[in-house]
Design an enzyme around this catalytic site. Structure first.
Site, PDB file in Angstrom:
ATOM      1  N   ASP A   1       0.830  -1.212   0.000  1.00  0.00           N
ATOM      2  CA  ASP A   1       0.000   0.000   0.000  1.00  0.00           C
ATOM      3  C   ASP A   1       0.867   1.265   0.000  1.00  0.00           C
ATOM      4  O   ASP A   1       0.353   2.370   0.137  1.00  0.00           O
ATOM      5  CB  ASP A   1      -0.947   0.012   1.214  1.00  0.00           C
TER       6      ASP A   1
ATOM      7  N   HIS B   1       3.491   6.593   0.302  1.00  0.00           N
ATOM      8  CA  HIS B   1       4.803   7.219   0.060  1.00  0.00           C
ATOM      9  C   HIS B   1       4.951   7.761  -1.361  1.00  0.00           C
ATOM     10  O   HIS B   1       5.863   8.537  -1.628  1.00  0.00           O
ATOM     11  CB  HIS B   1       5.937   6.209   0.281  1.00  0.00           C
TER      12      HIS B   1
ATOM     13  N   ASP C   1       9.042   5.091  -3.897  1.00  0.00           N
ATOM     14  CA  ASP C   1       9.377   3.777  -3.321  1.00  0.00           C
ATOM     15  C   ASP C   1       9.715   2.738  -4.397  1.00  0.00           C
ATOM     16  O   ASP C   1      10.308   1.709  -4.090  1.00  0.00           O
ATOM     17  CB  ASP C   1       8.211   3.244  -2.470  1.00  0.00           C
TER      18      ASP C   1
ATOM     19  N   TYR D   1       0.497   3.281  14.387  1.00  0.00           N
ATOM     20  CA  TYR D   1       1.698   4.094  14.299  1.00  0.00           C
ATOM     21  C   TYR D   1       1.510   5.406  15.063  1.00  0.00           C
ATOM     22  O   TYR D   1       0.966   6.376  14.514  1.00  0.00           O
ATOM     23  CB  TYR D   1       2.014   4.416  12.827  1.00  0.00           C
TER      24      TYR D   1
ATOM     25  N   LYS E   1      -0.288  -4.404  13.860  1.00  0.00           N
ATOM     26  CA  LYS E   1       0.976  -4.284  13.109  1.00  0.00           C
ATOM     27  C   LYS E   1       1.691  -3.080  13.688  1.00  0.00           C
ATOM     28  O   LYS E   1       1.176  -1.955  13.625  1.00  0.00           O
ATOM     29  CB  LYS E   1       0.623  -4.066  11.640  1.00  0.00           C
TER      30      LYS E   1
HETATM   31  P1  FBP Z   1       7.142  -1.550   4.867  1.00  0.00           P
HETATM   32  O1  FBP Z   1       7.452  -2.980   5.223  1.00  0.00           O
HETATM   33  O2  FBP Z   1       7.542  -1.218   3.488  1.00  0.00           O
HETATM   34  O3  FBP Z   1       7.697  -0.620   5.925  1.00  0.00           O
HETATM   35  O4  FBP Z   1       5.567  -1.437   4.892  1.00  0.00           O
HETATM   36  C1  FBP Z   1       4.833  -1.391   6.076  1.00  0.00           C
HETATM   37  C2  FBP Z   1       3.879  -0.229   6.035  1.00  0.00           C
HETATM   38  O5  FBP Z   1       3.071  -0.206   7.179  1.00  0.00           O
HETATM   39  C3  FBP Z   1       2.994  -0.187   4.806  1.00  0.00           C
HETATM   40  O6  FBP Z   1       1.901  -1.043   4.924  1.00  0.00           O
HETATM   41  C4  FBP Z   1       2.659   1.266   4.743  1.00  0.00           C
HETATM   42  O7  FBP Z   1       2.376   1.693   3.463  1.00  0.00           O
HETATM   43  C5  FBP Z   1       3.913   1.910   5.201  1.00  0.00           C
HETATM   44  O8  FBP Z   1       4.601   0.975   6.007  1.00  0.00           O
HETATM   45  C6  FBP Z   1       3.681   3.156   6.001  1.00  0.00           C
HETATM   46  O9  FBP Z   1       4.927   3.682   6.273  1.00  0.00           O
HETATM   47  P2  FBP Z   1       5.168   4.957   7.162  1.00  0.00           P
HETATM   48  O10 FBP Z   1       5.688   4.468   8.472  1.00  0.00           O
HETATM   49  O11 FBP Z   1       6.217   5.711   6.397  1.00  0.00           O
HETATM   50  O12 FBP Z   1       3.877   5.697   7.273  1.00  0.00           O
END
Ligand code: FBP
Length: 254
Positions: free
Chosen positions: A20, A25, A29, A145, A176
């Site tokens: 995604d 990004h 990427d 996050y 996650k």
């Molecule tokens: P990666 O393994 O590439 O880090 O992907 C994990 C992810 O959560 C993706 O699903 C999402 O697009 C991206 O990281 C979000 O990254 P960021 O921390 O930069 O928002």
């Protein structure tokens, strides 16, 4: 819990191949590996190596409906571009019903940004996603996050543990989260999530694949349920992406 479709043997192990990032990004990427601009690469890898599911937004999911129908789809329901700065809000873009009925989702995903001034809207949207997911019998996966001006260190163990706990409190089947830096601290992260399974968020490409695989080993030893990885796989050329996929799947031992 509705994990049967993605975990028929009840092993509690998951390896999601995340794709995604095109929305989150942008095409930057894909620069290092131009083949990755098409979702065909991740679908081929998932088909060949047995990832639990690929993670797709609505667009790539629609475009690849007939490609590798054996590969399970986790549909990402919300998202945002990485252009605007400030406290993030990631709106719901695709309803659970559409994901399940039109896109054949066997699981749905939603990103929460605790600490953002908009966290309340995202918590409420995700809580509704959980109820809908329960109704349609698919698991809800929370990307959690902590982010925004209130968050100083998003990978501090207490912050990652709180992220995992938020996923549990809101009813996520799987959380996650980012790597908290050590095996012991990640054990605490997993314990904090109680009944919610915890998977590692991949992160930026490590030049040496062993560096990433070492973290995967630690996550599994700490009680993690697996990984949801993107760039550390498909930013490598196809042969190297295949090689690291094999290693990841072996370590997660699905
Ligand atoms: P990666 O393994 O590439 O880090 O992907 C994990 C992810 O959560 C993706 O699903 C999402 O697009 C991206 O990281 C979000 O990254 P960021 O921390 O930069 O928002």
């Amino acid at each position: 819990m509705h994990l049967e479709r993605i975990d028929p043997e009840g092993r509690g192990r998951f390896a999601f191949l995340a794709y995604d990032q095109g929305l989150e990004h942008g095409p930057e990427d894909f620069r290092g590996n131009p083949e990755a601009v098409s979702p065909r690469l991740v679908l081929d890898l998932a088909h060949a190596h047995g990832y639990t599911a690929v993670v797709l937004q609505q667009g790539p999911a629609l475009a690849t409906r007939d490609l590798h129908p054996d590969v399970l789809r986790l549909i990402k329901l919300n998202g945002k571009a990485g252009i605007a700065k400030g406290d993030p809000y990631s709106p719901l873009l695709c309803p659970v019903e559409y994901a399940v009925k039109a896109l054949r989702a066997v699981a749905v995903g939603y990103t929460l940004y605790p600490g953002s001034e908009h966290e309340g809207r995202m918590f409420a949207e995700f809580a509704e996603v959980v109820r809908q997911a329960q109704a349609f019998g698919v698991p809800a996966v929370a990307w959690v996050y902590p982010r925004g001006k209130a968050v100083q260190n998003d990978t501090a163990p207490e912050v990652v543990a709180y992220a995992a706990r938020i996923a549990y409190e809101l009813g996520a089947d799987i959380a996650k989260v980012k790597w908290s830096g050590t095996l012991d601290s990640f054990r605490w992260v997993c314990e904090s999530a109680a009944d919610t399974k915890v998977v590692l968020s991949g992160g930026v490409l490590t030049e040496d694949p062993r560096e990433f695989l070492d973290v995967v080993d630690k996550v599994m030893k700490a009680g993690g349920a697996g990984v949801a990885v993107g760039r550390n796989v498909w930013q490598r050329p196809r042969a190297a992406a295949a090689a690291i996929s094999k290693e990841i799947i072996t370590r997660v031992r699905m």
